[in-house]
Motif scaffolding. Structure first.
Motif, mmCIF file in Angstrom:
data_model
loop_
_atom_site.group_PDB
_atom_site.id
_atom_site.type_symbol
_atom_site.label_atom_id
_atom_site.label_comp_id
_atom_site.label_asym_id
_atom_site.label_seq_id
_atom_site.Cartn_x
_atom_site.Cartn_y
_atom_site.Cartn_z
ATOM 1 N N PHE A 25 0.838 -1.203 0.000
ATOM 2 C CA PHE A 25 0.000 0.000 0.000
ATOM 3 C C PHE A 25 0.878 1.260 0.000
ATOM 4 N N TYR A 26 1.960 1.215 0.766
ATOM 5 C CA TYR A 26 2.830 2.387 0.928
ATOM 6 C C TYR A 26 3.503 2.777 -0.384
ATOM 7 N N ASN A 27 4.039 1.783 -1.091
ATOM 8 C CA ASN A 27 4.723 2.063 -2.361
ATOM 9 C C ASN A 27 4.692 0.803 -3.227
ATOM 10 N N PRO A 28 3.636 0.651 -4.057
ATOM 11 C CA PRO A 28 3.450 -0.586 -4.827
ATOM 12 C C PRO A 28 4.634 -0.938 -5.737
ATOM 13 N N VAL A 29 5.217 0.071 -6.389
ATOM 14 C CA VAL A 29 6.322 -0.183 -7.326
ATOM 15 C C VAL A 29 7.560 -0.677 -6.578
ATOM 16 N N LYS A 30 7.919 0.049 -5.537
ATOM 17 C CA LYS A 30 9.079 -0.330 -4.726
ATOM 18 C C LYS A 30 8.848 -1.693 -4.062
ATOM 19 N N PHE A 31 7.618 -1.936 -3.649
ATOM 20 C CA PHE A 31 7.276 -3.205 -3.003
ATOM 21 C C PHE A 31 7.564 -4.373 -3.944
ATOM 22 N N ARG A 32 7.092 -4.268 -5.183
ATOM 23 C CA ARG A 32 7.284 -5.363 -6.148
ATOM 24 C C ARG A 32 8.761 -5.639 -6.372
ATOM 25 N N LEU A 33 9.521 -4.571 -6.580
ATOM 26 C CA LEU A 33 10.957 -4.679 -6.828
ATOM 27 C C LEU A 33 11.685 -5.312 -5.636
ATOM 28 N N GLN A 34 11.417 -4.798 -4.445
ATOM 29 C CA GLN A 34 12.096 -5.292 -3.241
ATOM 30 C C GLN A 34 11.642 -6.702 -2.862
ATOM 31 N N PHE A 35 10.375 -7.004 -3.160
ATOM 32 C CA PHE A 35 9.878 -8.349 -2.874
ATOM 33 C C PHE A 35 10.672 -9.368 -3.694
ATOM 34 N N LEU A 36 10.839 -9.075 -4.988
ATOM 35 C CA LEU A 36 11.602 -9.983 -5.864
ATOM 36 C C LEU A 36 13.036 -10.123 -5.377
ATOM 37 N N LYS A 37 13.636 -8.996 -4.965
ATOM 38 C CA LYS A 37 15.017 -9.023 -4.461
ATOM 39 C C LYS A 37 15.135 -9.869 -3.188
ATOM 40 N N HIS A 38 14.073 -9.878 -2.394
ATOM 41 C CA HIS A 38 14.106 -10.581 -1.103
ATOM 42 C C HIS A 38 13.635 -12.037 -1.180
ATOM 43 N N VAL A 39 13.168 -12.478 -2.358
ATOM 44 C CA VAL A 39 12.662 -13.856 -2.480
ATOM 45 C C VAL A 39 13.673 -14.895 -1.968
ATOM 46 N N PRO A 40 14.974 -14.803 -2.348
ATOM 47 C CA PRO A 40 15.927 -15.797 -1.818
ATOM 48 C C PRO A 40 15.972 -15.811 -0.283
ATOM 49 N N LEU A 41 15.867 -14.636 0.332
ATOM 50 C CA LEU A 41 15.876 -14.555 1.798
ATOM 51 C C LEU A 41 14.602 -15.159 2.388
ATOM 52 N N PHE A 42 13.457 -14.910 1.715
ATOM 53 C CA PHE A 42 12.193 -15.480 2.191
ATOM 54 C C PHE A 42 12.242 -17.017 2.143
ATOM 55 N N ILE A 43 12.891 -17.548 1.111
ATOM 56 C CA ILE A 43 13.033 -19.006 0.974
ATOM 57 C C ILE A 43 13.895 -19.546 2.119
ATOM 58 N N LEU A 44 15.012 -18.856 2.380
ATOM 59 C CA LEU A 44 15.886 -19.266 3.493
ATOM 60 C C LEU A 44 15.143 -19.228 4.831
ATOM 61 N N LEU A 45 14.253 -18.223 4.969
ATOM 62 C CA LEU A 45 13.441 -18.110 6.191
ATOM 63 C C LEU A 45 12.552 -19.334 6.351
ATOM 64 N N LYS A 46 11.868 -19.705 5.266
ATOM 65 C CA LYS A 46 10.978 -20.870 5.287
ATOM 66 C C LYS A 46 11.750 -22.131 5.695
ATOM 67 N N LEU A 47 13.011 -22.218 5.239
ATOM 68 C CA LEU A 47 13.850 -23.383 5.537
ATOM 69 C C LEU A 47 14.540 -23.249 6.900
ATOM 70 N N LYS A 48 14.209 -22.159 7.602
ATOM 71 C CA LYS A 48 14.803 -21.846 8.916
ATOM 72 C C LYS A 48 16.327 -21.693 8.848
ATOM 73 N N LEU A 49 16.791 -21.128 7.726
ATOM 74 C CA LEU A 49 18.235 -20.917 7.524
ATOM 75 C C LEU A 49 18.602 -19.439 7.580
#
Length: 195
Positions: A25-49
């Motif tokens: 809601f705060y910044n849709p464009v920046k959100f999409r970009l940063q979300f993609l950049k953070h996907v590897p970290l989100f995966i590591l989180l799911k794996l508890k790494l």
């Protein structure tokens, strides 16, 4: 009989995780970009790494760091106005609206940041215990004051909040493993009660 209610927010009272909703809601464009950049970290989180607090700080900071407190508070108010009460579970809202306010105190205990959780706590007439955003000279630093308010930290923060108060009964509501210490500590711990 004096009661204390401790409510987790995301997933317990709401249908969705408000962090992703608010940042989009705060910044849709920046959100999409940063979300993609953070996907590897989100995966590591799911794996508890990966460390939850570090990933959360990095993601929130990538969108909100350097923003003024004034703008963030304004956006938080708009976010609340746009999404309340529709993101709140109906039976949770009924429960909150029908609580005996004279004999109970209520805490909204959340890992979400105080900046967007505050308007909801005010609407619920609850005291907010949340992850605290750090501002310096009216600008968000991207850091938190203290720890992410989750797991054992939730319990530490609740106990600090009620240090000189006596309750006959403490009732807690949560929906994830991050609520376990709070649920186990309470006289009554309700897991996914409003689901």
């Amino acid at each position: 009989m004096k009661k204390l209610y401790c409510f987790d927010f995301d997933g317990t009272l709401t249908y969705n995780d408000t962090m992703f909703m608010y940042l989009r809601f705060y910044n849709p464009v920046k959100f999409r970009l940063q979300f993609l950049k953070h996907v590897p970290l989100f995966i590591l989180l799911k794996l508890k790494l990966a460390d939850t607090e570090r990933v959360k700080k990095s993601f929130i900071g990538s969108i909100l760091k350097g923003q003024t407190q004034e703008k963030i508070e304004k956006k938080s108010k708009q976010f609340f106005e746009q999404h309340y009460p529709k993101i709140i579970r109906e039976n949770a809202l009924d429960f909150i609206q029908n609580m005996d306010r004279e004999n109970t105190n209520s805490l909204l205990v959340t890992a979400s940041l105080d900046i967007w959780a505050k308007p909801f706590a005010e609407a619920f007439k609850m005291q907010l215990v949340a992850t605290r955003a750090e501002f310096k000279n009216g600008v968000f630093t991207g850091n938190f004051i203290g720890k992410n308010c989750n797991g054992k930290e939730k319990l530490i923060r609740i106990q600090a909040e009620i240090i000189n108060r006596k309750y006959d009964k403490i009732i807690a509501f949560g929906d994830t493993s991050g609520d376990k210490p709070m649920l186990q500590w309470a006289n009554e711990g309700h897991y996914q009660f409003f689901h």
